[in-house]
Write an enzyme that holds these catalytic residues in place. Structure first.
Site, PDB file in Angstrom:
ATOM      1  N   SER A   1       0.830  -1.214   0.000  1.00  0.00           N
ATOM      2  CA  SER A   1       0.000   0.000   0.000  1.00  0.00           C
ATOM      3  C   SER A   1       0.858   1.254   0.000  1.00  0.00           C
ATOM      4  O   SER A   1       1.776   1.389   0.815  1.00  0.00           O
ATOM      5  CB  SER A   1      -0.920   0.019   1.226  1.00  0.00           C
ATOM      6  OG  SER A   1      -1.571   1.275   1.308  1.00  0.00           O
TER       7      SER A   1
ATOM      8  N   GLY B   1      -9.973   5.506   8.474  1.00  0.00           N
ATOM      9  CA  GLY B   1     -10.705   5.604   9.741  1.00  0.00           C
ATOM     10  C   GLY B   1     -11.677   6.763   9.809  1.00  0.00           C
ATOM     11  O   GLY B   1     -12.126   7.155  10.872  1.00  0.00           O
TER      12      GLY B   1
ATOM     13  N   GLY C   1     -14.726   6.900   8.402  1.00  0.00           N
ATOM     14  CA  GLY C   1     -16.141   6.540   8.312  1.00  0.00           C
ATOM     15  C   GLY C   1     -16.689   6.665   6.903  1.00  0.00           C
ATOM     16  O   GLY C   1     -17.896   6.627   6.699  1.00  0.00           O
TER      17      GLY C   1
ATOM     18  N   SER D   1     -15.803   4.500   4.659  1.00  0.00           N
ATOM     19  CA  SER D   1     -15.736   3.108   4.209  1.00  0.00           C
ATOM     20  C   SER D   1     -14.497   2.761   3.404  1.00  0.00           C
ATOM     21  O   SER D   1     -14.576   2.150   2.342  1.00  0.00           O
ATOM     22  CB  SER D   1     -16.990   2.740   3.410  1.00  0.00           C
ATOM     23  OG  SER D   1     -18.046   2.591   4.286  1.00  0.00           O
ATOM     24  N   SER D   2     -13.344   3.104   3.946  1.00  0.00           N
ATOM     25  CA  SER D   2     -12.100   2.689   3.286  1.00  0.00           C
ATOM     26  C   SER D   2     -11.972   1.169   3.295  1.00  0.00           C
ATOM     27  O   SER D   2     -11.510   0.572   2.318  1.00  0.00           O
ATOM     28  CB  SER D   2     -10.889   3.341   3.957  1.00  0.00           C
ATOM     29  OG  SER D   2     -10.902   3.147   5.351  1.00  0.00           O
ATOM     30  N   SER D   3     -12.405   0.503   4.374  1.00  0.00           N
ATOM     31  CA  SER D   3     -12.271  -0.960   4.435  1.00  0.00           C
ATOM     32  C   SER D   3     -13.202  -1.640   3.431  1.00  0.00           C
ATOM     33  O   SER D   3     -12.788  -2.556   2.709  1.00  0.00           O
ATOM     34  CB  SER D   3     -12.543  -1.470   5.854  1.00  0.00           C
ATOM     35  OG  SER D   3     -13.810  -1.055   6.303  1.00  0.00           O
TER      36      SER D   3
ATOM     37  N   GLU E   1     -16.082  -9.315   6.042  1.00  0.00           N
ATOM     38  CA  GLU E   1     -15.936  -8.393   7.176  1.00  0.00           C
ATOM     39  C   GLU E   1     -16.478  -9.025   8.462  1.00  0.00           C
ATOM     40  O   GLU E   1     -15.888  -8.907   9.522  1.00  0.00           O
ATOM     41  CB  GLU E   1     -16.650  -7.072   6.879  1.00  0.00           C
ATOM     42  CG  GLU E   1     -16.476  -6.038   7.957  1.00  0.00           C
ATOM     43  CD  GLU E   1     -15.780  -4.766   7.497  1.00  0.00           C
ATOM     44  OE1 GLU E   1     -15.444  -3.967   8.387  1.00  0.00           O
ATOM     45  OE2 GLU E   1     -15.583  -4.572   6.300  1.00  0.00           O
TER      46      GLU E   1
ATOM     47  N   ASP F   1     -22.446  -0.638   3.370  1.00  0.00           N
ATOM     48  CA  ASP F   1     -21.211  -0.066   2.827  1.00  0.00           C
ATOM     49  C   ASP F   1     -20.789  -0.771   1.545  1.00  0.00           C
ATOM     50  O   ASP F   1     -20.525  -0.140   0.522  1.00  0.00           O
ATOM     51  CB  ASP F   1     -20.081  -0.148   3.858  1.00  0.00           C
ATOM     52  CG  ASP F   1     -20.362   0.701   5.081  1.00  0.00           C
ATOM     53  OD1 ASP F   1     -21.356   1.452   5.069  1.00  0.00           O
ATOM     54  OD2 ASP F   1     -19.585   0.619   6.051  1.00  0.00           O
TER      55      ASP F   1
ATOM     56  N   TYR G   1     -19.746  -0.613  18.334  1.00  0.00           N
ATOM     57  CA  TYR G   1     -20.612  -1.002  17.216  1.00  0.00           C
ATOM     58  C   TYR G   1     -21.279  -2.355  17.476  1.00  0.00           C
ATOM     59  O   TYR G   1     -22.506  -2.492  17.390  1.00  0.00           O
ATOM     60  CB  TYR G   1     -19.767  -1.059  15.934  1.00  0.00           C
ATOM     61  CG  TYR G   1     -20.540  -1.388  14.694  1.00  0.00           C
ATOM     62  CD1 TYR G   1     -21.047  -0.379  13.883  1.00  0.00           C
ATOM     63  CD2 TYR G   1     -20.774  -2.706  14.319  1.00  0.00           C
ATOM     64  CE1 TYR G   1     -21.760  -0.676  12.737  1.00  0.00           C
ATOM     65  CE2 TYR G   1     -21.487  -3.016  13.177  1.00  0.00           C
ATOM     66  CZ  TYR G   1     -21.971  -2.001  12.391  1.00  0.00           C
ATOM     67  OH  TYR G   1     -22.687  -2.305  11.260  1.00  0.00           O
TER      68      TYR G   1
END
Length: 387
Positions: free
Chosen positions: A67, A124, A126, A128-130, A162, A174, A224
């Protein structure tokens, strides 16, 4: 961008023979928060910022991941046979999880890959990078191995990954918003049955501005999962009294008439948010269809209030951003977006007021919180693609 990515890929992996360039967006949810795992409606849209990748097949079984956002960690290598081995807190768990999940679902990855990632979504935040990495990896696997999967399938496999590989009990929103994104439209999605429609976002003379608290959070170690289990418990208590499958089945009136079945005051509040937020989302989409941006903005504010008071997932950083945003001229609506506990807020601001809005909210936030917020004026974009 494409040439820069290929150049870096060549530097890291030696050459670019056989390499292809891909993109998957990030997402922002305009309204409908913490409803996606409660059988309710959500209203997200894909963004033109997101995650890029350069990928190619190898002749061996090594998965080599790099990355540009985490250059110090170098190239991470793992064998396909060792794909279940996770490294705590490592970004590589997201692409590795997708390779694992594809295999579990019957799509066996038979060759290794070299993949370089670069994201311009703040990590991080919010946005939705993941999920963006998950959908992007799924799209790469579909393309390189010729798997017969739709973009909706990729979204579902991303959620499965996930939940089961990364241990975050997220809903479908997401991954679905990212995989199914459409330029200039948000997705009105019923998470109970995955029926959806595209709703054109016509913000005549207004812009979507995202406000990043810069307070980092990780979904897995936030509250969460706790909120989700509170809702599940409230649902099971309600089901002893009325015939429902999800909290999203209830109107506000039905909830109020039956909430005494829930034994704990906190669970009442959590369930109330899920029910009322679902109804707000339905009303908000109707307002947009009627070109009533003012009502849409009011529903955004009501959403934030509920997330603060009933769901208790905002915190001083998000509350400060939204409070200061709503003081500014030209603001149509503002609310926290995403899971909460940090991350971002989203606002709709009249175009001529955007510059002053960013300065004024930024100054007030810095004065109160002690560090700066970031602001992004965003456009609504398409889903994943080969560049």
């Amino acid at each position: 961008m494409k040439q820069q990515l290929l150049k870096r890929f060549e530097e890291v992996f030696g050459d670019v023979n056989g390499a292809k360039v891909y993109f998957a967006p990030g997402r922002v949810n305009l309204i409908g928060e913490h409803t996606d795992y409660n059988g309710g409606h959500v209203f997200p849209c894909a963004l033109t910022i997101g995650t890029y990748a350069v990928a190619r097949l190898r002749e061996d079984d090594k998965l080599c991941l790099y990355s540009m956002n985490f250059e110090a960690s170098g190239v991470g290598e793992s064998k396909l046979s060792d794909i279940e081995e996770k490294v705590q807190g490592d970004w590589r768990n997201y692409p590795k999880g997708m390779v694992w999940a594809f295999g579990v679902k019957g799509y066996q990855v038979t060759k290794g890959m070299d993949i370089l990632f670069f994201g311009n979504i703040p990590n991080g935040s919010g946005l939705s990078s993941s999920a963006s990495i998950e959908v992007l990896t799924g799209y790469i696997l579909k393309d390189l191995f010729g798997f017969a999967v739709s973009n909706q399938d990729i979204a579902l496999i991303g959620q499965f990954s996930e939940n089961n590989y990364n241990g975050v009990n997220c809903g479908i929103m997401d991954q679905f918003a990212i995989a199914m994104g459409k330029k200039d439209s948000a997705i009105f999605l019923d998470t109970a049955d995955l029926s959806y429609e595209y709703a054109p976002i016509a913000l005549a003379g207004a812009k979507i501005v995202i406000l990043n608290t810069n307070k980092k959070r990780g979904l897995g170690d936030s509250k969460y999962n706790e909120r989700r289990s509170e809702c599940e418990m409230a649902l099971s208590e309600l089901q002893k009294k009325i015939d429902i499958k999800t909290l999203g089945d209830l109107t506000e009136e039905e909830f109020e008439a039956n909430k005494d079945a829930i034994a704990d005051a906190n669970r009442v509040k959590r369930a109330k948010h899920a029910v009322y937020e679902n109804r707000r989302t339905i009303k908000a989409v109707e307002a947009l269809k009627n070109n009533d941006l003012t009502l849409f903005g009011k529903l955004m504010v009501a959403s934030h209030d509920s997330l603060r008071d009933d769901y208790e997932v905002t915190g001083i950083e998000l509350d400060t951003l939204v409070e200061e945003a709503l003081k500014q001229p030209g603001v149509i609506g503002a609310r926290m977006t995403g899971a909460g506990f940090g991350g971002c807020a989203v606002s709709i601001v009249k175009e001529e007021a955007v510059e002053a809005f960013i300065k004024n909210v930024g100054d007030a936030y810095l004065a109160k919180i002690g560090y700066a917020a970031d602001f992004y004026v965003v456009e609504i974009g398409d889903g994943p693609t080969v560049l």
